[in-house]
Design an enzyme around this catalytic site. Structure first.
Site, short mmCIF file in Angstrom:
data_model
loop_
_atom_site.label_atom_id
_atom_site.label_comp_id
_atom_site.label_asym_id
_atom_site.label_seq_id
_atom_site.Cartn_x
_atom_site.Cartn_y
_atom_site.Cartn_z
NE ARG A 87 -3.03 2.59 3.32
CZ ARG A 87 -3.60 3.67 2.70
NH1 ARG A 87 -3.71 3.50 1.55
NH2 ARG A 87 -3.74 4.86 3.40
CB VAL A 88 2.10 3.71 -2.23
CG1 VAL A 88 3.28 2.93 -2.11
CG2 VAL A 88 1.31 3.27 -3.35
CD GLU A 181 -3.92 3.20 7.26
OE1 GLU A 181 -4.54 2.62 7.98
OE2 GLU A 181 -3.51 2.67 5.95
CG MET A 182 -9.45 5.92 6.67
SD MET A 182 -10.51 7.13 5.90
CE MET A 182 -12.12 6.20 6.65
CG ASP A 206 -4.28 14.97 7.26
OD1 ASP A 206 -3.76 14.13 6.06
OD2 ASP A 206 -5.09 14.98 8.10
NE ARG A 219 -2.38 15.87 -1.55
CZ ARG A 219 -3.21 16.98 -1.21
NH1 ARG A 219 -2.73 17.61 -0.15
NH2 ARG A 219 -3.97 17.48 -2.07
#
Ligand code: HPA
Length: 236
Positions: A87-88, A181-182, A206, A219
Site C-alpha cells: 500500500r502506498v 489512515e483507513m 495532514d 504530495r
C-alpha cells in the site's frame, strides 16, 4: 475477470502497488512503469501493469477505507494469485514526533473497525507487516537520499475520516500510534490469512496536532519518494 477487476488471468503482476486513489495508480504507471497497460476501469478503480527494472509490477487503486480496500485485496489474492501488495497511501499525523511529508513504514496497525472484531470473535488480533518486506523497505530507504524523514511504527486504521470522538485516539497515541489512515489493519489481516506479503507505506498529508496540510504539488513530490521505496522493497 473477478467481480470488481476486469483483468484476464495473467494480466496482473505478482507485485502490486496499492494506492487508495485510482489516479495515483495511473500516476505510478505513467511515471515509474515501462510499457504500462491499463487492465481495468471497473467503477473507475484503475489498474495498470508494466515493468520496473525488469520486474512485472502492477498499480491498482484500492478506494478509501477497509471495506473498499478489502474487496480489491481479496480479489488480487484469490483471483489473480498476487503474492505481494505494498500500500502506498497518505495519512494524518497524530503526534509531533512525526512531521508533514514524513514517510511512515507501518510495522503494524491498530483499528477501531468492527471487521476484525467479527473475524476473530471479539478477540484482539495484531495485524503486522511482512517482516521481509518491512526490512527491505527500511534498507531501501537507508540507501536513498531522501528529502523526507522515515519512521517505522504503528498506524491507526480508522473507519471514520470525520470522527466526532477524536479523544478516543489519545490512548492509541500514548501506546505508539504515529498516524491515522483507513486501510492497513485489514490489508495486513487479509495477507496473513492468504499467506501473502503485505506492507503499508504512508506519507503524512495532514497533521492532526499542528493542523498543517500539504499542497497537491508537495504530495506528488513526496509520493515519488514513497513509490521508489515501495518498488525497491517489493522487488528486492
Ligand atoms: N484521517 C484518516 N485518513 C487519512 C487522514 C486522516 O486525517 N489523512 C490521510 N488519510
Amino acid at each position: 475477470m473477478s467481480t470488481h477487476i476486469a483483468a484476464a488471468p495473467g494480466e496482473i503482476a505478482p507485485i502490486v502497488l496499492f494506492p487508495g486513489d485510482p489516479r495515483r495508480a495511473r500516476w505510478i504507471a505513467e511515471n515509474f512503469l515501462e510499457d504500462a497497460v491499463c487492465y481495468s476501469e471497473v467503477r473507475g478503480m484503475l489498474g495498470f501493469t508494466g515493468t520496473w527494472n525488469g520486474h512485472h509490477v502492477s498499480a491498482q487503486g484500492s478506494g478509501m477505507g477497509q471495506p473498499s480496500m478489502s474487496i480489491y485485496a481479496n480479489e488480487l489474492f484469490d483471483s489473480y494469485d498476487v503474492q505481494t501488495i505494498v500500500r502506498v497511501g497518505s495519512c494524518g499525523a497524530l503526534t509531533e514526533r512525526v512531521g508533514m511529508r514524513d514517510i511512515i513504514i507501518a510495522n503494524g496497525a491498530c483499528t477501531d473497525s468492527g471487521i476484525n472484531r467479527v473475524r476473530f470473535h471479539g478477540q484482539d488480533y495484531a495485524p503486522v507487516a511482512d517482516f521481509g518486506l518491512l526490512r527491505a523497505a527500511v534498507e531501501a530507504a537507508e540507501g536513498m537520499q531522501l528529502d523526507s524523514a522515515v519512521h517505522v511504527g504503528l498506524l491507526f486504521s480508522s473507519d471514520q475520516f470525520y470522527s466526532t470522538r477524536t479523544e478516543l485516539t489519545e490512548p492509541l497515541v500514548q501506546h505508539g500510534a504515529l498516524a491515522v489512515e483507513m486501510e492497513t489493519s485489514a490489508l495486513y489481516t487479509l495477507a496473513a490469512y492468504r499467506q501473502r506479503r503485505a506492507l503499508s507505506i504512508c506519507t503524512v498529508s495532514d497533521h492532526l496536532v499542528t493542523h498543517e496540510e500539504t499542497t497537491a504539488l508537495e504530495r506528488e513530490q513526496t509520493f515519488g519518494e514513497m513509490i521508489e521505496i515501495a518498488l525497491r522493497a517489493a522487488t528486492a
